[in-house]
Design an enzyme around this catalytic site. Structure first.
Site, short mmCIF file in Angstrom:
data_model
loop_
_atom_site.label_atom_id
_atom_site.label_comp_id
_atom_site.label_asym_id
_atom_site.label_seq_id
_atom_site.Cartn_x
_atom_site.Cartn_y
_atom_site.Cartn_z
N ASP A 1 0.46 4.86 2.07
CA ASP A 1 -0.30 5.19 3.28
C ASP A 1 -1.52 6.07 2.99
O ASP A 1 -1.41 7.11 2.32
CB ASP A 1 0.61 5.89 4.30
CG ASP A 1 1.61 4.91 4.92
OD1 ASP A 1 1.24 3.73 5.09
OD2 ASP A 1 2.75 5.33 5.18
N ARG B 1 4.95 6.12 14.07
CA ARG B 1 5.03 6.75 12.75
C ARG B 1 4.47 8.17 12.80
O ARG B 1 3.40 8.40 13.37
CB ARG B 1 4.22 5.94 11.74
CG ARG B 1 4.48 6.36 10.31
CD ARG B 1 3.65 5.53 9.33
NE ARG B 1 2.38 6.17 9.09
CZ ARG B 1 1.33 5.57 8.52
NH1 ARG B 1 1.39 4.31 8.16
NH2 ARG B 1 0.21 6.24 8.32
N HIS C 1 4.68 0.10 0.23
CA HIS C 1 5.46 -0.73 1.15
C HIS C 1 4.58 -1.86 1.70
O HIS C 1 3.35 -1.81 1.61
CB HIS C 1 6.08 0.10 2.28
CG HIS C 1 5.09 0.91 3.04
ND1 HIS C 1 4.51 2.06 2.55
CD2 HIS C 1 4.57 0.74 4.28
CE1 HIS C 1 3.66 2.56 3.44
NE2 HIS C 1 3.68 1.77 4.50
N HIS D 1 0.83 -1.21 0.00
CA HIS D 1 0.00 0.00 0.00
C HIS D 1 0.85 1.25 0.00
O HIS D 1 2.05 1.23 0.31
CB HIS D 1 -0.91 0.03 1.24
CG HIS D 1 -0.15 0.17 2.53
ND1 HIS D 1 0.61 -0.86 3.06
CD2 HIS D 1 -0.02 1.22 3.37
CE1 HIS D 1 1.17 -0.46 4.18
NE2 HIS D 1 0.82 0.82 4.40
C1 SIN Z 1 3.12 1.10 7.87
O1 SIN Z 1 2.43 0.76 6.93
O2 SIN Z 1 3.31 2.28 8.17
C2 SIN Z 1 3.85 0.05 8.70
C3 SIN Z 1 5.16 -0.30 8.10
C4 SIN Z 1 5.96 -1.22 8.98
O3 SIN Z 1 5.52 -1.56 10.07
O4 SIN Z 1 7.07 -1.58 8.59
#
Ligand code: SIN
Length: 281
Positions: free
Chosen positions: A102, A263, A248, A100
């Protein structure tokens, strides 16, 4: 000071590790420019040994834009801009387990995300990142032309309802948005494929069976290994990625161990697509 920063690419198309920088301290405008330009070139930057407090993490994010508040996740008291990324033996799912970009279901999706992982499992818990420039550029001219005419629907409800429930909704409902299937990056001017497995549900202009078939092809295409790099976290590693041209995938291969991080997400603009001008004779 700028000269101490060293940027080492991790793959030909995406990812670079940055050395010689302490993100906890005040950063000069020149350093922020250097990091921004490295991000534009490498799409995701990785840093080691960054013990950021919530305040320092937010201050760093703010150097790149206003901070985004998640539309559905529970918030850290006093710090609504911090998203907790947590997995342990009690959870049924983890954040970002499918490919995805974000919160692409927001009308103005985030420009970037900055994740610090504090606790890592003994082994595993890596994150894959993929370049959506590379994904777009490897398609045929005909497919690029078709995608340039399509609008993709991105919906938050199907993913967020199971993951976070509806108790923490930022706007009183789940977000949803329509975006061009390919987008022009507002800084680099390059074109990136902008559909993903977590949020994109269909193409507006196509019949359902056509839409499903095209989306299924594109999602598989986006996950091709040659568009990717893989990051192995250590405690206090930080990744800063550009959501406008990457996707990612957080790998959950460490159950029942714990992985814990925070985050900060930087607000972005409404996606648009401007086809590159045809070459002049
Ligand atoms: C996310 O999608 O922000 C999580 C990424 C992760 O935990 O590596």
């Amino acid at each position: 000071m700028n000269q101490q920063i060293r940027v080492e690419p991790l793959s030909p198309v995406i990812g670079a590790e940055v050395f010689g920088i302490d993100l906890t301290g005040p950063l000069t405008a020149a350093i922020v420019d250097t990091l921004h330009s490295a991000l534009m070139t490498h799409l995701v930057l990785f840093f080691r040994d960054q013990q950021l407090s919530f305040e320092q993490h937010k201050q760093f994010g703010k150097r790149f834009g206003d901070l985004h508040v998640h539309p559905a996740a529970p918030k850290v008291a006093e710090h609504p801009e911090i998203l907790v990324v947590h997995a342990d033996e009690t959870v049924q799912s983890v954040a970002g387990e499918l490919w995805h970009s974000d919160v692409s279901c927001d009308v103005e999706p985030p420009m970037g995300s900055i994740l610090r992982v504090e606790q890592v499992p003994t082994i595993g818990g890596d994150t894959l990142f993929a370049s959506m420039y590379a994904a777009y550029e490897s398609l045929s001219d005909g497919m690029q032309r078709l995608l340039g005419e399509l609008t993709a629907v991105h919906e938050g409800r199907p993913y967020y309802v199971g993951r976070y429930g509806g108790e923490h909704l930022r706007d009183g409902d789940y977000p949803s948005a329509e975006h061009p299937a390919v987008r022009t990056h507002p800084v680099t001017g390059r074109t990136a494929l902008y559909v993903n497995e977590l949020f994109t549900t269909r193409f507006k202009e196509l019949k359902r069976n056509e839409s499903d078939a095209l989306l299924s092809f594109l999602l598989k295409h986006c996950a091709s290994p040659e568009f990717q790099c893989r990051f192995r976290w250590r405690s206090n590693s930080v990744a800063f990625w550009d959501n406008r041209c990457t996707q990612h995938h957080a790998i959950w291969d460490y159950y029942p161990e714990t992985r814990h991080g925070y985050r900060v997400t930087v607000q972005g603009d409404r996606p648009y697509y401007r086809p590159a001008a045809a070459p002049q004779d």
